[in-house]
Design a protein around this motif. Structure first.
Motif, short mmCIF file in Angstrom:
data_model
loop_
_atom_site.label_atom_id
_atom_site.label_comp_id
_atom_site.label_asym_id
_atom_site.label_seq_id
_atom_site.Cartn_x
_atom_site.Cartn_y
_atom_site.Cartn_z
N CYS A 88 -7.40 3.81 4.49
CA CYS A 88 -6.46 2.69 4.36
C CYS A 88 -6.35 1.96 5.69
N GLY A 117 0.80 -1.21 0.00
CA GLY A 117 0.00 0.00 0.00
C GLY A 117 0.83 1.27 0.00
N LEU A 156 -6.55 0.08 0.51
CA LEU A 156 -7.77 0.87 0.56
C LEU A 156 -8.96 -0.03 0.77
#
Length: 404
Positions: A327, A287, A389
């Motif tokens: 997130c 991420g 996400l």
């Protein structure tokens, strides 16, 4: 959309990343736009801090030294950058500067969202901008002052966005250009050291050095920044500035702590923050959280020890951290992140901290709690899947979900 398409639809983040209606976008437009209009109507110069830089540029254009004003704390390159404003009538600056600052802050928020791969048209984008404008007092302070901190607020997420796409040298150029305007992002050289991106590091140093050297040659006193401004910054003995400094090095002496001990404590806290930032960088993880969290830890560490350090400096890091809320495993999901922001609510404040002369205590509380929260978050390992996400599958499977 049925549950098979979105197994995590119960998470609030799934609702946040869906498209916002125009009614929701009207909220930040009214709040932020109203602040800009209010400053334009009430401020005679469009913002006190911007006026200092413009006045320095006018002094230079008239043949004088911009460093005759002890409150002009910028590099010589900032004088050239402010020269176009110095050529405009003051009435134009009064009307133009507040909206420009507001638009730049909105742009910083948009870049932070892109960095975290959150859709720009989402509900979270609209609500986050409204929350920053209406619920975070330094936002209004920055618009009112028109401080050039706003350039750093825009440059940092832009540079991180470029770095996340592998364009590290371009990121270094962006940081270097921002430092040439205001040296606030200088601590980001450590990020390039962590990443071993030597060309980016060179750009960060050489761009402001070349710009300032070239501008300094045009000044009547080329070394004035080193002979006047730098000693002023190191001494930190201006009684007016000291009332608003939020770093522990400035606040603790006002509470009776010896200045040397206060400086030592602030330096120790800053050093610990840098170590936590390095640990976060080494941990990596999936991420987009690695870059913004490392950068935020570095900047907050610098704010703990820098002189001066004001409340609006927090706008350099807060959009980066807040944009990571959708997130999983982000610093913005920790309770202490939100508790740190409570003193900055533009509502009746805390007892004994309301008078303007004591506002620095409130700002220092936010800075210290936020820095400690981010440092602790960076120091500990995140859960599996950190940084992904949470939202509809169509937004997780598209280009926005690509891991650099």
């Amino acid at each position: 959309m049925n549950s098979g398409e979105n197994p995590l639809k119960g998470d609030i983040s799934g609702w946040l990343v869906r498209p916002a209606t125009w009614h929701l976008w009207a909220v930040p437009a009214i709040v932020a736009g109203g602040q800009a209009v209010r400053v334009a109507l009430l401020s005679p110069d469009g913002g006190m801090d911007n006026a200092i830089v413009v006045r320095a540029a006018r002094t230079w254009l008239a043949g004088g030294s911009p460093y005759d004003d002890p409150h002009f704390l910028y590099l010589p390159s900032a004088v050239l950058a402010a020269a176009p404003q110095a050529l405009l009538p003051p009435s134009w600056l009064r009307l133009l500067v507040p909206p420009v600052v507001t638009v730049l802050l909105a742009g910083a928020w948009a870049l932070a969202l892109r960095l975290h791969r959150v859709p720009l048209g989402s509900r979270f984008a609209a609500l986050g901008l409204a929350g920053l404008a209406a619920g975070f007092a330094p936002f209004a302070h920055l618009v009112q002052l028109a401080n050039w901190t706003v350039t750093a607020a825009v440059a940092l997420p832009l540079a991180l966005l470029l770095a996340g796409r592998g364009r590290w040298t371009a990121a270094g150029v962006v940081i270097g250009a921002a430092v040439a305007l205001k040296p606030l992002l200088a601590p980001l050289v450590l990020l390039f050291l962590f990443a071993r991106r030597w060309r980016a590091l060179a750009a960060t140093v050489l761009v402001p050095a070349a710009a300032s050297a070239g501008a300094g040659l045009l000044m009547p006193d080329p070394a004035a920044f080193f002979t006047r401004t730098l000693p002023f910054l190191l001494a930190g003995d201006d009684s007016f500035v000291r009332l608003y400094e939020a770093s522990p090095a400035a606040v603790l002496p006002r509470l009776g702590v010896p200045p040397d001990l206060a400086g030592l404590l602030a330096a120790a806290a800053a050093g610990a923050g840098v170590l936590c930032a390095y640990r976060r960088w080494r941990r990596a993880g999936p991420g987009p959280l690695r870059l913004p969290e490392t950068a935020a830890a570095l900047m907050l560490s610098a704010f703990l020890v820098s002189r001066p350090s004001y409340d609006h400096y927090l706008l350099v890091v807060l959009p980066l951290l807040l944009a990571g809320l959708p997130c999983a495993g982000s610093a913005a999901r920790r309770p202490w992140f939100w508790l740190a922001l409570v003193p900055q609510l533009p509502t009746p404040g805390l007892p004994y901290l309301d008078p303007p002369g004591r506002r620095a205590f409130k700002d220092a509380l936010t800075l210290c709690v936020l820095a400690a929260t981010v440092a602790a978050h960076c120091a500990r390992g995140g859960p599996r899947g950190t940084g992904r996400l949470v939202g509809p599958r169509r937004e997780r499977s598209g280009g926005a979900a690509r891991v650099p």
